[in-house]
Design a protein around this motif. Structure first.
Motif, PDB file in Angstrom:
ATOM      1  N   HIS A 199      -3.690  19.095   2.010  1.00 32.93           N
ATOM      2  CA  HIS A 199      -2.865  17.990   2.483  1.00 32.93           C
ATOM      3  C   HIS A 199      -1.894  18.488   3.549  1.00 32.93           C
ATOM      4  N   PRO A 252       2.214  12.426   3.305  1.00 29.39           N
ATOM      5  CA  PRO A 252       1.261  12.779   2.262  1.00 29.39           C
ATOM      6  C   PRO A 252       1.520  14.162   1.686  1.00 29.39           C
ATOM      7  N   LEU A 283       0.012   4.156   1.104  1.00 21.59           N
ATOM      8  CA  LEU A 283      -0.110   4.864   2.369  1.00 21.59           C
ATOM      9  C   LEU A 283       0.749   4.234   3.453  1.00 21.59           C
ATOM     10  N   GLU A 295      -8.482   5.910  -3.745  1.00 21.79           N
ATOM     11  CA  GLU A 295      -9.504   6.436  -2.834  1.00 21.79           C
ATOM     12  C   GLU A 295      -8.890   6.798  -1.489  1.00 21.79           C
ATOM     13  N   ALA A 296      -8.003   5.952  -0.992  1.00 15.50           N
ATOM     14  CA  ALA A 296      -7.349   6.229   0.290  1.00 15.50           C
ATOM     15  C   ALA A 296      -6.444   7.447   0.187  1.00 15.50           C
ATOM     16  N   LEU A 297      -5.734   7.564  -0.925  1.00 16.98           N
ATOM     17  CA  LEU A 297      -4.874   8.732  -1.135  1.00 16.98           C
ATOM     18  C   LEU A 297      -5.701  10.009  -1.182  1.00 16.98           C
ATOM     19  N   ALA A 346      -8.897   1.277  -4.813  1.00 17.00           N
ATOM     20  CA  ALA A 346      -8.972   1.473  -3.362  1.00 17.00           C
ATOM     21  C   ALA A 346      -7.808   2.324  -2.866  1.00 17.00           C
ATOM     22  N   GLU A 347      -6.620   2.104  -3.443  1.00  9.80           N
ATOM     23  CA  GLU A 347      -5.474   2.895  -3.025  1.00  9.80           C
ATOM     24  C   GLU A 347      -5.651   4.359  -3.399  1.00  9.80           C
ATOM     25  N   THR A 385     -10.119   5.837 -11.835  1.00 14.45           N
ATOM     26  CA  THR A 385      -9.354   6.741 -10.966  1.00 14.45           C
ATOM     27  C   THR A 385      -9.827   8.177 -11.123  1.00 14.45           C
ATOM     28  N   ALA A 417      -8.595  10.532   0.196  1.00 14.79           N
ATOM     29  CA  ALA A 417      -9.084  10.805   1.548  1.00 14.79           C
ATOM     30  C   ALA A 417      -8.001  11.431   2.406  1.00 14.79           C
ATOM     31  N   ASP A 418      -6.738  11.185   2.063  1.00 18.46           N
ATOM     32  CA  ASP A 418      -5.612  11.729   2.820  1.00 18.46           C
ATOM     33  C   ASP A 418      -5.147  13.079   2.286  1.00 18.46           C
ATOM     34  N   SER A 459       0.825  -1.202   0.000  1.00 19.48           N
ATOM     35  CA  SER A 459       0.000   0.000   0.000  1.00 19.48           C
ATOM     36  C   SER A 459       0.857   1.250   0.000  1.00 19.48           C
TER      37      SER A 459
END
Length: 477
Positions: free
Chosen positions: A468, A154, A148, A195-197, A192-193, A243, A199-200, A146
């Motif tokens: 960020h 970030p 993250l 999406e997580a990025l 998913a990665e 994406t 969100a960060d 991952s």
């Protein structure tokens, strides 16, 4: 005694090479931080120095061994200093690295980046370690951890590795030998990665691969072999759309595609998804069909120009960049003249031009009897530069007076009172601002002047503030 005897041990990562290497460097940095180390500000206060290497061109080799020679005196003065050599050169030349620099503590390759922190700890306790793995022994969890979990902190941009390796056989390229065959990361894991990025706080992602156009072909082939009723095809266009649809992602970039695999559905995705940047890096390498055949590139100059024309016809305001090699073994004046013609017709916004250098282990390295004299190569290189810069300046001048959206990258290195930003077309823009703007801020800038490699402008409005946390940079050399 450690430089950080009174606190956490500190590390410094220096990167030689491409974006894939830079991405690996971020993973290494994240792993070291997860193991309790903190970033160093320079070699002087570093307890661990990581050199993440490239072997694509000769200059990268020279810089590595020059750097190792420089670090030897530091190692002599501070035996507890740990030196790590990783990346493509380590994967290919492990024995040579160890022989030329026996004082190196850890040598690791491209397929065991996930082990970086463990190997540093083991070497500190038990002495020098060399560990080079083959791609066949690694699984998705180790090859594609991952982002993250391993990022150095970030920022508003992030690289996302979508595949490793390459199934092409370009005569000049060592990548298949050091990165292995193409292995695509599972589609859902990538989305998913991203999406997580997002969100960060990340707003721009760059999808990385040796040949992104072919992403997912191996996944669909494996599914077909397993009995699923699927068509064997690349999934790259689908990935661009997925994406681009992630909430919070404002820009999607990718590198690098291969001209022979640039498909209509990829062009359509670029044209239809606003978040996918209007920038296409399409490596030409040579304009001569004879040289392209010797390189095993899989296309002719005519076919290349047809695909470029198709992309420009569909994608609004498309900027195009390329790679060109000068002096490939056996290149004649007629071959080079054709390269100049194709470069002029393609009208590139910019080009990365390289003097050919042989890489041991490649087919082209066996063509020493066809070597082009250095003085001839230098003269051709200068002529190509004139053609490329002529079209680059014309493309930039055409943007004067336009209002462009730029993502702020920070103060200019030459003038801290001027900010630097980048457009969706990957154009560098310098502009003053009455107030400081954080990196990751999106602003409207009116272009007032143009040069071959950048634009100048004036701030019109701020359209989206940065969201960020400040990112810890990884040094590139």
């Amino acid at each position: 005694m450690d430089a950080a005897a009174d606190g956490p041990r500190r590390y410094l990562v220096r990167t030689f090479g491409c974006q894939m290497n830079e991405n690996d460097s971020e993973r290494i940095s994240g792993l070291l931080e997860a193991d309790g180390l903190t970033p160093a500000t320079s070699e002087d206060d570093a307890d661990v120095i990581v050199l993440n290497t490239c072997c694509i061109r000769e200059n990268a080799d020279n810089r590595l061994y020059g750097t190792l020679g420089h670090l030897k005196s530091r190692k002599d003065a501070r035996p507890d200093l740990q030196i790590v050599v990783g990346g493509c050169l380590a994967q290919k030349d492990r024995d040579q690295v160890r022989a030329r620099a026996p004082y190196v503590d850890v040598v690791l390759g491209t397929h065991n980046v996930h082990r970086a922190a463990e190997l540093v700890a083991q070497a500190r306790a038990g002495g020098p370690i060399t560990e080079i793995l083959d791609a066949a022994v690694a699984d998705d969890a180790t090859m594609f951890p991952s982002a993250l979990a391993t990022r150095s902190g970030p920022g508003h941009t992030a690289w996302v590795t979508i595949q490793i390796g390459c199934d092409n056989s370009c005569a000049f390229c060592i990548v298949p030998a050091v990165r292995g065959p193409e292995i695509s990361r599972p589609f859902d894991a990538l989305v998913a990665e991203v999406e997580a990025l997002a969100a960060d706080g990340v707003t721009e992602v760059t999808l990385l691969g040796q040949n992104v156009n072919s992403y997912g072909r191996d996944l669909t082939l494996a599914a077909r072999r397993a009995g699923d009723d699927v068509r064997v095809r690349p999934l790259f266009a689908d990935l661009l759309r997925a994406t681009g649809a992630v909430d919070g992602i404002r820009r999607v970039r990718y590198t690098s595609p291969h001209p022979k695999d640039l498909r209509p559905e990829t062009i359509a995705a670029m044209a239809e998804v606003p978040e996918v940047c209007s920038h296409l890096h399409l490596p030409l390498q040579s304009g001569s069909d004879r040289v392209l055949a010797a390189m095993h590139r899989g296309y002719t100059a005519e076919r290349y120009l047809e695909r470029l024309a198709a992309a420009r016809a569909e994608i609004d305001d498309l900027a195009v960049t390329t790679d060109i090699i000068v002096g490939f073994p056996g290149e004649t004046e007629e071959d080079f003249a054709r390269t100049l013609e194709v470069a002029a017709e393609a009208a590139y916004d910019s080009a990365y031009t390289f003097v050919y250098s042989p890489r041991p282990g490649t087919e082209a390295a066996e063509m020493a009897d066809q070597e082009v004299p250095a003085e001839v190569v230098a003269e051709r290189f200068d002529r190509l530069k004139v053609v490329v810069e002529r079209t680059a300046v014309a493309a930039h001048r055409a943007r004067v007076g336009r209002v462009e959206e730029v993502a702020v990258e920070g103060p200019s290195r030459k003038d801290p009172s001027v900010l630097t930003g980048r457009t969706a077309q990957n154009k560098l823009v310098h502009f003053p601002s009455p107030t400081p703007l954080r990196a990751g801020t999106y602003a409207q800038v009116r272009v007032t002047d143009a040069a071959a490699h950048h634009l100048r402008g004036e701030l019109v409005d701020v359209v989206a503030p940065a969201r960020h946390r400040t990112r810890i940079p990884v040094a590139a050399v």
